[in-house]
Motif scaffolding. Structure first.
Motif, PDB file in Angstrom:
ATOM      1  N   ILE A  25       0.801  -1.226   0.000  1.00  0.00           N
ATOM      2  CA  ILE A  25       0.000   0.000   0.000  1.00  0.00           C
ATOM      3  C   ILE A  25       0.829   1.268   0.000  1.00  0.00           C
ATOM      4  O   ILE A  25       0.359   2.309  -0.461  1.00  0.00           O
ATOM      5  CB  ILE A  25      -0.978   0.015   1.196  1.00  0.00           C
ATOM      6  CG1 ILE A  25      -0.219  -0.137   2.513  1.00  0.00           C
ATOM      7  CG2 ILE A  25      -2.017  -1.060   1.050  1.00  0.00           C
ATOM      8  CD1 ILE A  25      -1.111  -0.113   3.728  1.00  0.00           C
ATOM      9  N   LEU A  26       2.063   1.224   0.507  1.00  0.00           N
ATOM     10  CA  LEU A  26       2.860   2.446   0.550  1.00  0.00           C
ATOM     11  C   LEU A  26       3.357   2.843  -0.837  1.00  0.00           C
ATOM     12  O   LEU A  26       3.743   3.990  -1.066  1.00  0.00           O
ATOM     13  CB  LEU A  26       4.049   2.272   1.494  1.00  0.00           C
ATOM     14  CG  LEU A  26       3.689   2.050   2.970  1.00  0.00           C
ATOM     15  CD1 LEU A  26       4.956   1.976   3.811  1.00  0.00           C
ATOM     16  CD2 LEU A  26       2.778   3.159   3.488  1.00  0.00           C
ATOM     17  N   LEU A  27       3.333   1.924  -1.790  1.00  0.00           N
ATOM     18  CA  LEU A  27       3.775   2.231  -3.142  1.00  0.00           C
ATOM     19  C   LEU A  27       2.620   2.263  -4.140  1.00  0.00           C
ATOM     20  O   LEU A  27       2.583   3.094  -5.034  1.00  0.00           O
ATOM     21  CB  LEU A  27       4.805   1.183  -3.613  1.00  0.00           C
ATOM     22  CG  LEU A  27       6.130   1.145  -2.852  1.00  0.00           C
ATOM     23  CD1 LEU A  27       7.024   0.053  -3.417  1.00  0.00           C
ATOM     24  CD2 LEU A  27       6.839   2.493  -2.925  1.00  0.00           C
ATOM     25  N   VAL A  28       1.668   1.359  -3.972  1.00  0.00           N
ATOM     26  CA  VAL A  28       0.585   1.225  -4.948  1.00  0.00           C
ATOM     27  C   VAL A  28      -0.711   1.822  -4.420  1.00  0.00           C
ATOM     28  O   VAL A  28      -1.277   2.735  -5.016  1.00  0.00           O
ATOM     29  CB  VAL A  28       0.378  -0.257  -5.336  1.00  0.00           C
ATOM     30  CG1 VAL A  28      -0.723  -0.386  -6.379  1.00  0.00           C
ATOM     31  CG2 VAL A  28       1.681  -0.846  -5.861  1.00  0.00           C
ATOM     32  N   ASP A  29      -1.168   1.292  -3.294  1.00  0.00           N
ATOM     33  CA  ASP A  29      -2.358   1.798  -2.621  1.00  0.00           C
ATOM     34  C   ASP A  29      -3.610   1.763  -3.493  1.00  0.00           C
ATOM     35  O   ASP A  29      -4.472   2.609  -3.386  1.00  0.00           O
ATOM     36  CB  ASP A  29      -2.115   3.220  -2.112  1.00  0.00           C
ATOM     37  CG  ASP A  29      -2.821   3.459  -0.782  1.00  0.00           C
ATOM     38  OD1 ASP A  29      -3.262   2.471  -0.178  1.00  0.00           O
ATOM     39  OD2 ASP A  29      -2.931   4.618  -0.372  1.00  0.00           O
ATOM     40  N   LYS A  30      -3.695   0.794  -4.393  1.00  0.00           N
ATOM     41  CA  LYS A  30      -4.871   0.682  -5.249  1.00  0.00           C
ATOM     42  C   LYS A  30      -5.583  -0.652  -5.064  1.00  0.00           C
ATOM     43  O   LYS A  30      -6.628  -0.872  -5.652  1.00  0.00           O
ATOM     44  CB  LYS A  30      -4.451   0.809  -6.727  1.00  0.00           C
ATOM     45  CG  LYS A  30      -3.686   2.078  -7.065  1.00  0.00           C
ATOM     46  CD  LYS A  30      -4.551   3.308  -6.943  1.00  0.00           C
ATOM     47  CE  LYS A  30      -3.782   4.554  -7.380  1.00  0.00           C
ATOM     48  NZ  LYS A  30      -4.565   5.785  -7.217  1.00  0.00           N
ATOM     49  N   GLY A  31      -5.027  -1.520  -4.237  1.00  0.00           N
ATOM     50  CA  GLY A  31      -5.528  -2.881  -4.208  1.00  0.00           C
ATOM     51  C   GLY A  31      -6.365  -3.232  -3.013  1.00  0.00           C
ATOM     52  O   GLY A  31      -6.309  -4.367  -2.524  1.00  0.00           O
ATOM     53  N   HIS A  32      -7.145  -2.283  -2.474  1.00  0.00           N
ATOM     54  CA  HIS A  32      -7.989  -2.575  -1.318  1.00  0.00           C
ATOM     55  C   HIS A  32      -9.071  -3.591  -1.682  1.00  0.00           C
ATOM     56  O   HIS A  32      -9.562  -3.624  -2.809  1.00  0.00           O
ATOM     57  CB  HIS A  32      -8.638  -1.293  -0.801  1.00  0.00           C
ATOM     58  CG  HIS A  32      -7.648  -0.247  -0.408  1.00  0.00           C
ATOM     59  ND1 HIS A  32      -6.951  -0.281   0.784  1.00  0.00           N
ATOM     60  CD2 HIS A  32      -7.217   0.862  -1.050  1.00  0.00           C
ATOM     61  CE1 HIS A  32      -6.151   0.762   0.853  1.00  0.00           C
ATOM     62  NE2 HIS A  32      -6.283   1.468  -0.249  1.00  0.00           N
ATOM     63  N   CYS A  33      -9.466  -4.406  -0.712  1.00  0.00           N
ATOM     64  CA  CYS A  33     -10.398  -5.510  -0.947  1.00  0.00           C
ATOM     65  C   CYS A  33     -11.619  -5.385  -0.042  1.00  0.00           C
ATOM     66  O   CYS A  33     -11.577  -4.721   0.993  1.00  0.00           O
ATOM     67  CB  CYS A  33      -9.709  -6.848  -0.675  1.00  0.00           C
ATOM     68  SG  CYS A  33      -8.173  -7.085  -1.592  1.00  0.00           S
ATOM     69  N   ASN A  34     -12.700  -6.048  -0.426  1.00  0.00           N
ATOM     70  CA  ASN A  34     -13.898  -6.084   0.423  1.00  0.00           C
ATOM     71  C   ASN A  34     -14.528  -7.469   0.469  1.00  0.00           C
ATOM     72  O   ASN A  34     -15.718  -7.606   0.745  1.00  0.00           O
ATOM     73  CB  ASN A  34     -14.933  -5.052  -0.036  1.00  0.00           C
ATOM     74  CG  ASN A  34     -15.531  -5.386  -1.392  1.00  0.00           C
ATOM     75  OD1 ASN A  34     -15.006  -6.232  -2.129  1.00  0.00           O
ATOM     76  ND2 ASN A  34     -16.632  -4.729  -1.739  1.00  0.00           N
ATOM     77  N   ASP A  35     -13.730  -8.489   0.207  1.00  0.00           N
ATOM     78  CA  ASP A  35     -14.280  -9.837   0.291  1.00  0.00           C
ATOM     79  C   ASP A  35     -13.945 -10.455   1.645  1.00  0.00           C
ATOM     80  O   ASP A  35     -12.996 -10.070   2.314  1.00  0.00           O
ATOM     81  CB  ASP A  35     -13.775 -10.728  -0.852  1.00  0.00           C
ATOM     82  CG  ASP A  35     -12.272 -10.659  -1.036  1.00  0.00           C
ATOM     83  OD1 ASP A  35     -11.629  -9.818  -0.375  1.00  0.00           O
ATOM     84  OD2 ASP A  35     -11.737 -11.440  -1.839  1.00  0.00           O
ATOM     85  N   ALA A  36     -14.780 -11.395   2.047  1.00  0.00           N
ATOM     86  CA  ALA A  36     -14.583 -12.128   3.294  1.00  0.00           C
ATOM     87  C   ALA A  36     -14.072 -13.523   2.946  1.00  0.00           C
ATOM     88  O   ALA A  36     -14.752 -14.290   2.253  1.00  0.00           O
ATOM     89  CB  ALA A  36     -15.890 -12.217   4.081  1.00  0.00           C
ATOM     90  N   LEU A  37     -12.881 -13.838   3.399  1.00  0.00           N
ATOM     91  CA  LEU A  37     -12.266 -15.137   3.141  1.00  0.00           C
ATOM     92  C   LEU A  37     -12.435 -16.027   4.365  1.00  0.00           C
ATOM     93  O   LEU A  37     -12.180 -15.596   5.486  1.00  0.00           O
ATOM     94  CB  LEU A  37     -10.778 -14.973   2.837  1.00  0.00           C
ATOM     95  CG  LEU A  37     -10.388 -13.926   1.788  1.00  0.00           C
ATOM     96  CD1 LEU A  37      -8.874 -13.900   1.613  1.00  0.00           C
ATOM     97  CD2 LEU A  37     -11.082 -14.191   0.458  1.00  0.00           C
ATOM     98  N   VAL A  38     -12.851 -17.254   4.144  1.00  0.00           N
ATOM     99  CA  VAL A  38     -13.075 -18.199   5.245  1.00  0.00           C
ATOM    100  C   VAL A  38     -11.980 -19.261   5.226  1.00  0.00           C
ATOM    101  O   VAL A  38     -11.765 -19.919   4.210  1.00  0.00           O
ATOM    102  CB  VAL A  38     -14.461 -18.865   5.134  1.00  0.00           C
ATOM    103  CG1 VAL A  38     -14.660 -19.850   6.290  1.00  0.00           C
ATOM    104  CG2 VAL A  38     -15.567 -17.823   5.125  1.00  0.00           C
ATOM    105  N   PHE A  39     -11.292 -19.424   6.354  1.00  0.00           N
ATOM    106  CA  PHE A  39     -10.238 -20.421   6.490  1.00  0.00           C
ATOM    107  C   PHE A  39     -10.693 -21.489   7.475  1.00  0.00           C
ATOM    108  O   PHE A  39     -11.025 -21.184   8.624  1.00  0.00           O
ATOM    109  CB  PHE A  39      -8.954 -19.775   7.008  1.00  0.00           C
ATOM    110  CG  PHE A  39      -8.325 -18.822   6.036  1.00  0.00           C
ATOM    111  CD1 PHE A  39      -7.276 -19.230   5.217  1.00  0.00           C
ATOM    112  CD2 PHE A  39      -8.783 -17.525   5.926  1.00  0.00           C
ATOM    113  CE1 PHE A  39      -6.705 -18.354   4.313  1.00  0.00           C
ATOM    114  CE2 PHE A  39      -8.216 -16.635   5.031  1.00  0.00           C
ATOM    115  CZ  PHE A  39      -7.166 -17.051   4.224  1.00  0.00           C
ATOM    116  N   GLN A  40     -10.700 -22.733   7.026  1.00  0.00           N
ATOM    117  CA  GLN A  40     -11.025 -23.849   7.906  1.00  0.00           C
ATOM    118  C   GLN A  40      -9.743 -24.297   8.595  1.00  0.00           C
ATOM    119  O   GLN A  40      -8.791 -24.739   7.950  1.00  0.00           O
ATOM    120  CB  GLN A  40     -11.626 -25.013   7.124  1.00  0.00           C
ATOM    121  CG  GLN A  40     -11.984 -26.200   8.009  1.00  0.00           C
ATOM    122  CD  GLN A  40     -12.502 -27.392   7.223  1.00  0.00           C
ATOM    123  OE1 GLN A  40     -12.767 -27.313   6.023  1.00  0.00           O
ATOM    124  NE2 GLN A  40     -12.626 -28.532   7.905  1.00  0.00           N
TER     125      GLN A  40
END
Length: 394
Positions: free
Chosen positions: A324-339
Motif C-alpha cells: 500500500i505504501l507504493l501502490v495503494d490501489k488494491g484494497h479488498c472487500n471480500d470475506a475469506l473463510v479459512f477452515q
C-alpha cells in the motif's frame, strides 16, 4: 459506486478498505472505519456507519451510528469486551490520536461513547498497535507514534524513527504495555519483567487464557516473525523459540487463537515488501509451526482483519492485495473463510445441503423450521460464493 458501499445486483456489500476494525459477535462480523484510495488520495471511510456481515448467509447490512462519534480514521486498535466494541488510537486527518471510544454492538442502537473521565496516565498517540482482552481489561502493546522529549523515559522501550524527527517531537516504535480497566475507567502501565520484545508496530497479537502472544511486525528497518508471550497476571515476558521452520518475517498480518493451544497466522507484507497469502498454525505446547493448505493462495492480504468464527473458522475481511505504501490501489472487500479444524458431522451436513440446494429442493420442505432457517442461510452463502467465482448458482 460511492465510498460507503456498492450494490451487487440487489445485495449490499461493504466498501473495500484497509486499516479498519472488525469484530465478531453473535454470528455477525462488525466492520468499522479504515481507509481506501480514491484517485490519488487516501480517504478515510465514514465513522458514523457500521457494517454487519452474517457469516452464515454472507449477506451484508449497514446501520447509522449516533452519539459521540469518533473521527474517521485508520490504524486504530479495536477490541471486543462484554458485547462492546472499544477502539483506541489510530490516525485521522489531524494525525495520531490516543482517545478511546466504545459502542454497544448488541442493543441495536449503535451509540458511540467517548471515554473522557478516565484516571491515570493514558498512552501517547499511536497507531498500528495491538490489544489483548483479559479480566475486563484492555491491554495494549506497541505501535508507532510520537512523543516529546520529556515523554521518552527509556531508549529500550521507544526507538526513535530518525527519518521522522520534527523539532521536539520524536516519532518511533515502542514495546510499552498499557492497561485500561473498563470497570474503573483507569489507565495503568504495569512494570514488566523477563525478555522484552523489541519495540514494533504492525505486528499481530492473540489471547489464550491468561497469556498474550505477539508475532512479528515492523521493527525499525526490518520485519520479523518472532513470537513473544506475556503472562497477563505476573506481567512476565517470555520469548517463544520455535522447534520447527518458521514463516518469513512480515508485518500487517493477523494472528488468531483457534483453539486452546493453536494460533493461526495469515498474510502480511514480507521483508522484501511482497504481499503474502500463506497461512500457518503454531502450537504453543510443541512450539511448532505448520503451513496450512488453503484455497486462498491467490489472494494475498495485508492490513486486513481476522476474527474467529463458528467451528474454528477464521474470517478474514478487507485489507490490501498490494504494497500500500507504493501502490495503494488494491484494497479488498471480500470475506475469506479459512477452515483450521475438522468440521462436525452437523456442519458437514449443513454445508452439503447448502451446496446442493437445487438437487435437494423437494426434500427441503420436510426439514424442521429451526433447521430450515440454518439451511436457508447456508444456501445463501454458497449461492453468493458460486456467483463470485463465476459459476452457475444452484
Amino acid at each position: 459506486m460511492d465510498v460507503t458501499g456498492e450494490p451487487h445486483g440487489t445485495e449490499l456489500v461493504a466498501r473495500e478498505r484497509s486499516g479498519h476494525t472488525a469484530l465478531l459477535e453473535g454470528g455477525f462480523l462488525y466492520v468499522w472505519g479504515g481507509y481506501v484510495a480514491v484517485g490519488d488520495d487516501e480517504v478515510f471511510l465514514p465513522s458514523d456507519e457500521i457494517w454487519l456481515y452474517d457469516t452464515q448467509s454472507a449477506l451484508w447490512q449497514t446501520h447509522r451510528m449516533e452519539g459521540e462519534i469518533p473521527p474517521p480514521m485508520s490504524g486504530t486498535c479495536g477490541s471486543s469486551l462484554n458485547g462492546h466494541m472499544y477502539i483506541f488510537g489510530g490516525c485521522d486527518d489531524h494525525g495520531h490520536t490516543n482517545q478511546i471510544y466504545y459502542v454497544n454492538l448488541l442493543d441495536g442502537k449503535y451509540t458511540w461513547r467517548k471515554v473522557t473521565n478516565s484516571k491515570g496516565l493514558s498512552p501517547t498517540p499511536r497507531d498500528k498497535l495491538s490489544c489483548w482482552v483479559h479480566d475486563d481489561r484492555l491491554i495494549y502493546f506497541g505501535g508507532y507514534g510520537h512523543k516529546r522529549l520529556g515523554e521518552i523515559n527509556d531508549s529500550k522501550s521507544f526507538i526513535v524513527d530518525e527519518a521522522s524527527w520534527v523539532e521536539e517531537v520524536f516519532w518511533g516504535w515502542n514495546n510499552e504495555v498499557h492497561v485500561f480497566d473498563s470497570r474503573t475507567n483507569t489507565w495503568s502501565e504495569p512494570p514488566t519483567q523477563g525478555i522484552l520484545p523489541a519495540p514494533r508496530a504492525a505486528h499481530a497479537s492473540a489471547t489464550l487464557g491468561n497469556k498474550g502472544y505477539i508475532c512479528g511486525g515492523r521493527v525499525v528497518e526490518t520485519r520479523r516473525c518472532d513470537i513473544h508471550c506475556l503472562d497477563l497476571e505476573s506481567w512476565t515476558w517470555t520469548e517463544v523459540i520455535p522447534t520447527s521452520t518458521i514463516p518469513i518475517g512480515r508485518s500487517w498480518h493477523t494472528l488468531t487463537a483457534v483453539s486452546d493451544s493453536t494460533l493461526f497466522l495469515f498474510g502480511g507484507l514480507s521483508v522484501n515488501c511482497e504481499p503474502l497469502s500463506d497461512g500457518w498454525t503454531f502450537n504453543i505446547q510443541t512450539k511448532e509451526w505448520k503451513e496450512l493448505e488453503h484455497k486462498h493462495k491467490n489472494k494475498p492480504r495485508l492490513w486486513h482483519t481476522a476474527c474467529l468464527g463458528k467451528d474454528s473458522d477464521v474470517i478474514v475481511f478487507g485489507g490490501s492485495q498490494d504494497y500500500i505504501l507504493l501502490v495503494d490501489k488494491g484494497h479488498c472487500n471480500d470475506a475469506l473463510v479459512f477452515q483450521t479444524q475438522p468440521y462436525s458431522l452437523q456442519r458437514l451436513c449443513e454445508d452439503c445441503i447448502g451446496r446442493n440446494a437445487r438437487m435437494l429442493q423437494t426434500q427441503l420442505s420436510l426439514l424442521p423450521s429451526k433447521l430450515m432457517q440454518i439451511i436457508q442461510k447456508r444456501i445463501s452463502f454458497f449461492r453468493i460464493a458460486k456467483r463470485k467465482s463465476g459459476k452457475r448458482t444452484g
